[in-house]
Design a protein around this motif. Structure first.
Motif, PDB file in Angstrom:
ATOM      1  N   GLY A 195       0.810  -1.214   0.000  1.00 38.79           N
ATOM      2  CA  GLY A 195       0.000   0.000   0.000  1.00 38.79           C
ATOM      3  C   GLY A 195       0.836   1.252   0.000  1.00 38.79           C
ATOM      4  O   GLY A 195       2.031   1.230   0.327  1.00 38.79           O
ATOM      5  N   GLN A 196       0.194   2.366  -0.376  1.00 34.46           N
ATOM      6  CA  GLN A 196       0.888   3.660  -0.423  1.00 34.46           C
ATOM      7  C   GLN A 196      -0.140   4.763  -0.310  1.00 34.46           C
ATOM      8  O   GLN A 196      -1.231   4.683  -0.882  1.00 34.46           O
ATOM      9  CB  GLN A 196       1.675   3.779  -1.723  1.00 34.46           C
ATOM     10  CG  GLN A 196       2.612   4.966  -1.780  1.00 34.46           C
ATOM     11  CD  GLN A 196       3.443   4.959  -3.063  1.00 34.46           C
ATOM     12  OE1 GLN A 196       2.944   5.285  -4.131  1.00 34.46           O
ATOM     13  NE2 GLN A 196       4.707   4.577  -2.949  1.00 34.46           N
ATOM     14  N   PHE A 197       0.180   5.806   0.451  1.00 35.86           N
ATOM     15  CA  PHE A 197      -0.714   6.952   0.568  1.00 35.86           C
ATOM     16  C   PHE A 197       0.088   8.183   0.986  1.00 35.86           C
ATOM     17  O   PHE A 197       1.157   8.076   1.580  1.00 35.86           O
ATOM     18  CB  PHE A 197      -1.857   6.694   1.566  1.00 35.86           C
ATOM     19  CG  PHE A 197      -1.430   6.080   2.874  1.00 35.86           C
ATOM     20  CD1 PHE A 197      -0.818   6.848   3.870  1.00 35.86           C
ATOM     21  CD2 PHE A 197      -1.643   4.730   3.123  1.00 35.86           C
ATOM     22  CE1 PHE A 197      -0.432   6.284   5.079  1.00 35.86           C
ATOM     23  CE2 PHE A 197      -1.258   4.154   4.335  1.00 35.86           C
ATOM     24  CZ  PHE A 197      -0.656   4.939   5.309  1.00 35.86           C
ATOM     25  N   ARG A 198      -0.467   9.356   0.673  1.00 39.88           N
ATOM     26  CA  ARG A 198       0.135  10.618   1.076  1.00 39.88           C
ATOM     27  C   ARG A 198      -0.214  10.895   2.526  1.00 39.88           C
ATOM     28  O   ARG A 198      -1.333  10.658   2.980  1.00 39.88           O
ATOM     29  CB  ARG A 198      -0.380  11.767   0.211  1.00 39.88           C
ATOM     30  CG  ARG A 198       0.046  11.714  -1.242  1.00 39.88           C
ATOM     31  CD  ARG A 198       1.430  12.258  -1.434  1.00 39.88           C
ATOM     32  NE  ARG A 198       1.550  13.678  -1.102  1.00 39.88           N
ATOM     33  CZ  ARG A 198       2.698  14.343  -1.078  1.00 39.88           C
ATOM     34  NH1 ARG A 198       3.832  13.717  -1.360  1.00 39.88           N
ATOM     35  NH2 ARG A 198       2.717  15.618  -0.781  1.00 39.88           N
ATOM     36  N   VAL A 199       0.745  11.412   3.287  1.00 41.18           N
ATOM     37  CA  VAL A 199       0.504  11.703   4.692  1.00 41.18           C
ATOM     38  C   VAL A 199       1.439  12.817   5.131  1.00 41.18           C
ATOM     39  O   VAL A 199       2.621  12.830   4.772  1.00 41.18           O
ATOM     40  CB  VAL A 199       0.688  10.432   5.548  1.00 41.18           C
ATOM     41  CG1 VAL A 199       2.115   9.898   5.452  1.00 41.18           C
ATOM     42  CG2 VAL A 199       0.288  10.654   6.984  1.00 41.18           C
ATOM     43  N   THR A 200       0.888  13.774   5.914  1.00 40.64           N
ATOM     44  CA  THR A 200       1.704  14.919   6.307  1.00 40.64           C
ATOM     45  C   THR A 200       1.736  15.157   7.813  1.00 40.64           C
ATOM     46  O   THR A 200       2.519  15.983   8.285  1.00 40.64           O
ATOM     47  CB  THR A 200       1.210  16.216   5.626  1.00 40.64           C
ATOM     48  OG1 THR A 200      -0.178  16.400   5.941  1.00 40.64           O
ATOM     49  CG2 THR A 200       1.402  16.125   4.108  1.00 40.64           C
ATOM     50  N   HIS A 201       0.884  14.443   8.580  1.00 38.73           N
ATOM     51  CA  HIS A 201       0.956  14.597  10.033  1.00 38.73           C
ATOM     52  C   HIS A 201       0.483  13.313  10.696  1.00 38.73           C
ATOM     53  O   HIS A 201      -0.180  12.459  10.081  1.00 38.73           O
ATOM     54  CB  HIS A 201       0.162  15.817  10.518  1.00 38.73           C
ATOM     55  CG  HIS A 201      -1.253  15.859  10.026  1.00 38.73           C
ATOM     56  ND1 HIS A 201      -2.274  15.160  10.634  1.00 38.73           N
ATOM     57  CD2 HIS A 201      -1.813  16.509   8.979  1.00 38.73           C
ATOM     58  CE1 HIS A 201      -3.402  15.390   9.990  1.00 38.73           C
ATOM     59  NE2 HIS A 201      -3.159  16.198   8.978  1.00 38.73           N
ATOM     60  N   LEU A 202       0.802  13.170  11.979  1.00 39.51           N
ATOM     61  CA  LEU A 202       0.563  11.920  12.687  1.00 39.51           C
ATOM     62  C   LEU A 202      -0.914  11.584  12.813  1.00 39.51           C
ATOM     63  O   LEU A 202      -1.303  10.409  12.726  1.00 39.51           O
ATOM     64  CB  LEU A 202       1.207  11.968  14.069  1.00 39.51           C
ATOM     65  CG  LEU A 202       2.741  11.882  14.083  1.00 39.51           C
ATOM     66  CD1 LEU A 202       3.281  12.157  15.481  1.00 39.51           C
ATOM     67  CD2 LEU A 202       3.210  10.508  13.608  1.00 39.51           C
ATOM     68  N   ALA A 203      -1.770  12.572  13.002  1.00 46.14           N
ATOM     69  CA  ALA A 203      -3.209  12.295  13.103  1.00 46.14           C
ATOM     70  C   ALA A 203      -3.739  11.714  11.794  1.00 46.14           C
ATOM     71  O   ALA A 203      -4.567  10.792  11.788  1.00 46.14           O
ATOM     72  CB  ALA A 203      -3.962  13.570  13.466  1.00 46.14           C
TER      73      ALA A 203
END
Length: 369
Positions: free
Chosen positions: A65-73
């Motif tokens: 899997g792969q996804f964009r993420v910019t913060h822990l929440a």
């Protein structure tokens, strides 16, 4: 089960091209070298076969899997929304390893906690720091790529070698160094400093067509995607070989010779391997066709004082030049000056390879004249 995804076979930096060539030879189409390994697309059956057959790989990772993420929440939510049941089993312990690079999320421990919590609370899987099944998350440029380590123990652990000597060469590296020397199983191989017999046994297995992982288990057997009947169908039965040449090792350490012979028997290659207790200067050319001498001698910074090793390399070179005319030579060492001390004429070298925290280089000759 038949959908294709990215598979990454890891290897020591410097050996990527050799592993790529092996992967292509084994039928993994469009395999491409990448830093630290080789990428190709395939199914779960290809994952199983890569673990079973690729002699040069140290690990096989399945990209799930792969996804964009910019913060822990956001990572917490996306990890909870991820369909872990496609790959993972709720009854199998798991651990999580995270690396962060050039991303807004930079705290690897905090990121691992979020993914572990999702696995525990959404899937129900136990979190265990010693679990064989490992989820690897790489967060780079604010993109999280999830992979599963399908191998478990490093693949150089073939499952039939019990005894090892000091500073041993890993089996997967030995296989790729043999490949770089042009070995294809159609000639004899001799190692005059054989230690626990790695080069000799690996060469014999390659010549006999034995699958590298035939004697061991893998982490993928604990995944939801595993089909034991389909995996068993990929295994090739070991059949007695009728080779016209054999494989030879010698060492001045009598204990090493005992180890080598025992390891060869466990690997089912005892009938085509021969080990002799003698010093390097006493190594004899076997009867029959010319072949390959490959050796990983002691070198400075590993198990010996470099200044005391020049005489050893000189003796090795003199023995090879006097008794092994027509044979090619491959020497793995970390110092060009030590290789030069053999007096052999080496071809241009390729990239150095990390081995036990030291950069080593393969020095090769054409047939000695």
């Amino acid at each position: 089960m038949h959908a294709k995804f990215e598979i990454f076979a890891a290897v020591a930096p410097g050996l990527e091209l050799a592993l790529r060539d092996e992967a292509l030879e084994r039928g993994f189409r469009k395999a491409k070298a990448a830093p630290g390994g080789v990428r190709f697309r395939g199914t779960w059956a290809d994952v199983w076969r890569a673990n079973l057959e690729l002699r040069g790989a140290s690990k096989v990772l399945a990209r799930i899997g792969q996804f964009r993420v910019t913060h822990l929440a956001q990572l917490d939510k996306l990890a909870r929304d991820f369909d872990w049941t496609r790959v993972m089993r709720p009854d199998v312990p798991v651990r999580v390893e995270v690396t962060c690079k050039r991303s807004k999320i930079y705290h690897e421990g905090a990121a691992a906690e979020r993914i572990e919590r999702a696995l525990a609370e959404e899937l129900g899987a136990p979190i265990d720091p010693d679990a064989q099944v490992v989820v690897k998350a790489r967060i780079e440029d604010d993109t999280c790529t999830l992979s599963v380590d399908t191998s478990g123990e490093l693949l150089h652990k073939r499952g039939h070698k019990v005894a090892v000597g000091k500073a041993p060469m890993r089996e997967n590296m030995a296989a790729l160094f043999l490949r770089q020397c042009g070995f294809d199983g159609q000639e004899p191989v001799l190692d005059p400093m054989c230690g626990s017999g790695t080069f000799v046994i690996e060469a014999a297995e390659m010549a006999m067509g034995l699958q590298a992982g035939r004697s061991r288990g893998f982490a993928f057997e604990q995944l939801a995607t595993f089909d034991s009947n389909a995996f068993d169908a990929l295994k090739s039965p070991a059949e007695p070989a009728d080779l016209a040449w054999n494989f030879y090792g010698s060492d001045r350490n009598a204990g090493a010779i005992e180890m080598s012979a025992a390891n060869a028997d466990r690997a089912s290659v005892g009938a085509v391997t021969h080990f002799r207790h003698c010093g390097t200067s006493e190594a004899e050319r076997p009867q029959g066709p010319s072949g390959l001498v490959i050796v990983n001698p002691p070198y400075g910074g590993r198990i010996g004082d470099k200044k005391a090793l020049y005489a050893l390399y000189d003796a090795l070179g003199r023995t090879l030049k006097q008794r092994f005319k027509g044979w090619r030579v491959g020497i793995i060492t970390n110092e060009a000056s030590l290789a030069k001390a053999t007096g052999l004429r080496f071809k241009p070298t390729s990239a150095p390879v990390a081995h036990g925290g030291i950069k080593v280089t393969l020095y090769q000759t054409d047939a000695i004249t």
